[in-house]
Design a protein around this motif. Structure first.
Motif, PDB file in Angstrom:
ATOM      1  N   GLY A   1      -2.150   0.042  -8.926  1.00 46.37           N
ATOM      2  CA  GLY A   1      -1.951   1.322  -8.253  1.00 46.37           C
ATOM      3  C   GLY A   1      -2.910   1.552  -7.099  1.00 46.37           C
ATOM      4  N   LEU A   2      -3.361   0.475  -6.467  1.00 45.01           N
ATOM      5  CA  LEU A   2      -4.339   0.587  -5.386  1.00 45.01           C
ATOM      6  C   LEU A   2      -3.742   0.350  -4.011  1.00 45.01           C
ATOM      7  CD1 LEU A   2      -7.430  -1.226  -6.974  1.00 45.01           C
ATOM      8  CD2 LEU A   2      -6.987   1.227  -6.790  1.00 45.01           C
ATOM      9  N   LEU A   3      -2.415   0.180  -3.936  1.00 42.32           N
ATOM     10  CA  LEU A   3      -1.806   0.068  -2.618  1.00 42.32           C
ATOM     11  C   LEU A   3      -1.980   1.374  -1.858  1.00 42.32           C
ATOM     12  CD1 LEU A   3       1.531  -1.897  -3.194  1.00 42.32           C
ATOM     13  CD2 LEU A   3      -0.582  -2.714  -2.146  1.00 42.32           C
ATOM     14  N   ASN A   4      -2.189   1.248  -0.557  1.00 46.21           N
ATOM     15  CA  ASN A   4      -2.423   2.411   0.296  1.00 46.21           C
ATOM     16  C   ASN A   4      -3.661   3.180  -0.160  1.00 46.21           C
ATOM     17  OD1 ASN A   4      -1.587   3.829   2.611  1.00 46.21           O
ATOM     18  ND2 ASN A   4      -0.637   5.427   1.377  1.00 46.21           N
ATOM     19  N   SER A   5      -4.695   2.409  -0.536  1.00 47.33           N
ATOM     20  CA  SER A   5      -5.965   2.981  -0.971  1.00 47.33           C
ATOM     21  C   SER A   5      -7.102   2.158  -0.368  1.00 47.33           C
ATOM     22  CB  SER A   5      -6.067   2.971  -2.495  1.00 47.33           C
ATOM     23  OG  SER A   5      -7.375   3.298  -2.920  1.00 47.33           O
ATOM     24  N   LEU A   6      -8.181   2.829  -0.010  1.00 49.99           N
ATOM     25  CA  LEU A   6      -9.337   2.131   0.554  1.00 49.99           C
ATOM     26  C   LEU A   6      -9.989   1.210  -0.461  1.00 49.99           C
ATOM     27  CD1 LEU A   6     -11.065   4.942   2.658  1.00 49.99           C
ATOM     28  CD2 LEU A   6      -9.461   3.179   3.427  1.00 49.99           C
ATOM     29  N   TRP A   7      -9.793   1.497  -1.751  1.00 55.05           N
ATOM     30  CA  TRP A   7     -10.396   0.648  -2.771  1.00 55.05           C
ATOM     31  C   TRP A   7      -9.793  -0.750  -2.784  1.00 55.05           C
ATOM     32  CZ3 TRP A   7     -14.812   0.921  -5.054  1.00 55.05           C
ATOM     33  CH2 TRP A   7     -15.428   2.153  -5.240  1.00 55.05           C
ATOM     34  N   SER A   8      -8.556  -0.890  -2.359  1.00 57.18           N
ATOM     35  CA  SER A   8      -7.964  -2.225  -2.277  1.00 57.18           C
ATOM     36  C   SER A   8      -8.723  -3.078  -1.266  1.00 57.18           C
ATOM     37  CB  SER A   8      -6.490  -2.136  -1.887  1.00 57.18           C
ATOM     38  OG  SER A   8      -6.329  -1.519  -0.617  1.00 57.18           O
ATOM     39  N   LEU A   9      -9.089  -2.497  -0.133  1.00 53.89           N
ATOM     40  CA  LEU A   9      -9.857  -3.228   0.879  1.00 53.89           C
ATOM     41  C   LEU A   9     -11.276  -3.500   0.398  1.00 53.89           C
ATOM     42  CD1 LEU A   9      -8.757  -1.258   4.078  1.00 53.89           C
ATOM     43  CD2 LEU A   9      -7.753  -3.330   3.108  1.00 53.89           C
ATOM     44  N   ILE A  10     -11.887  -2.513  -0.247  1.00 47.97           N
ATOM     45  CA  ILE A  10     -13.261  -2.680  -0.725  1.00 47.97           C
ATOM     46  C   ILE A  10     -13.352  -3.818  -1.736  1.00 47.97           C
ATOM     47  CG2 ILE A  10     -15.104  -1.581  -2.054  1.00 47.97           C
ATOM     48  CD1 ILE A  10     -14.255   1.082  -0.755  1.00 47.97           C
ATOM     49  N   LEU A  11     -12.415  -3.853  -2.683  1.00 48.92           N
ATOM     50  CA  LEU A  11     -12.441  -4.905  -3.704  1.00 48.92           C
ATOM     51  C   LEU A  11     -12.204  -6.280  -3.096  1.00 48.92           C
ATOM     52  CD1 LEU A  11     -10.493  -3.140  -6.607  1.00 48.92           C
ATOM     53  CD2 LEU A  11     -12.963  -3.467  -6.376  1.00 48.92           C
TER      54      LEU A  11
END
Length: 276
Positions: A134-144
């Motif tokens: 559920g991290l699509l379109n979330s900054l956490w996807s890039l951070i991880l």
């Protein structure tokens, strides 16, 4: 070698160094100068200085695109990623460099494998993983992703630096009652500031300039980073190059600041190590 030859050689070296500096700085100066020009000036005299210096272009940039959101997103992603990379890679490098277990060599090789395999080869599994989390379109996807891709090279750099530090420092600290974490945090970590400066520069620039992963994982305009967000300035039939150069100038400033701060830390770390 006589004195005259030595002076001539030194003069040639300085001349080449200054020439290299001019070649390296010229694109940056041209970018900043173009940010104050109109499109007509850029096409008519691309290599000249602007006729007048005004901040109207920069004001227009903040009105035309949500540049503040792009800048904030880039800062959040880059700074968070760099902090996580520095913390986890420093602890992992300390473990690999100072503890000799049967699996230590395998663990170090595991990090080295991360250097050999480009993370972009796994874009499809990564996309499916982020979708399941559920991290699509979330900054956490890039951070991880940036954290995972930056840890291998960081562990490689820091492990080599940890191994150059004398073991006697740790033994003296343990005699004074320090545990493993206190040895790592109070004794060794201040001594690896040069390597940490290198890690910060490499990973910050990589995360700040990345275009590929934000394009894949971020769809909402308010969550885009600067490289992807600046794409809105490219029109179908025409492009406002003055706005584009203004955005590039603003986006380059944080990288320059981080580089200067990390470079100073790098030099201070070298000096402290030499004195000790």
């Amino acid at each position: 070698m006589d004195l005259k030859t030595s002076v001539s050689t030194r003069a040639i070296q300085y001349a080449l160094a200054y020439l290299f500096v001019l070649v390296a700085l010229y694109p940056i100066v041209l970018m900043v100068a173009s940010s104050f020009k109109t499109n007509m000036e850029i096409f008519a005299n691309p290599l000249s200085l602007p006729q007048s210096f005004s901040l109207d272009i920069y004001r227009k940039l903040w009105e035309v695109v949500p540049f503040g959101d792009f800048l904030l997103n880039s800062v959040i992603v880059s700074v968070t990623s760099v902090v996580l990379i520095a913390v986890f890679s420093a602890m992992a490098a300390f473990y690999v460099a100072r503890f000799s277990y049967r699996w230590t060599g395998v663990l170090y090789f595991f990090f080295l494998v991360g250097l050999m395999i480009p993370i972009k080869l796994g874009i499809v599994p990564l996309f499916l993983l982020m979708k399941d989390l559920g991290l699509l379109n979330s900054l956490w996807s890039l951070i991880l992703i940036y954290t995972a891709s930056g840890i291998p090279i960081s562990v490689f750099i820091l492990t080599g630096f940890f191994r150059t530090l004398p073991v006697e420092l740790e033994e003296a600290a343990r005699i004074d009652g320090c545990n493993h974490f206190q040895v790592f945090w109070r004794v060794l970590l201040p001594l690896i500031r040069p390597a940490l400066g290198t890690v910060v520069i490499i990973n910050f620039i990589s995360a700040w300039n990345d275009f590929f992963f934000p394009l894949i994982f971020i769809q909402e305009d308010a969550l885009k980073t600067i490289p992807v967000g600046m794409m809105v300035l490219f029109g179908e039939y025409e492009t406002d190059w003055s706005l584009l150069f203004a955005g590039l100038t603003l986006s380059a400033l944080p990288m320059i600041v981080v580089f200067l701060l990390a470079s100073r830390q790098f030099m201070e770390g070298l000096t402290a190590g030499a004195v000790k």
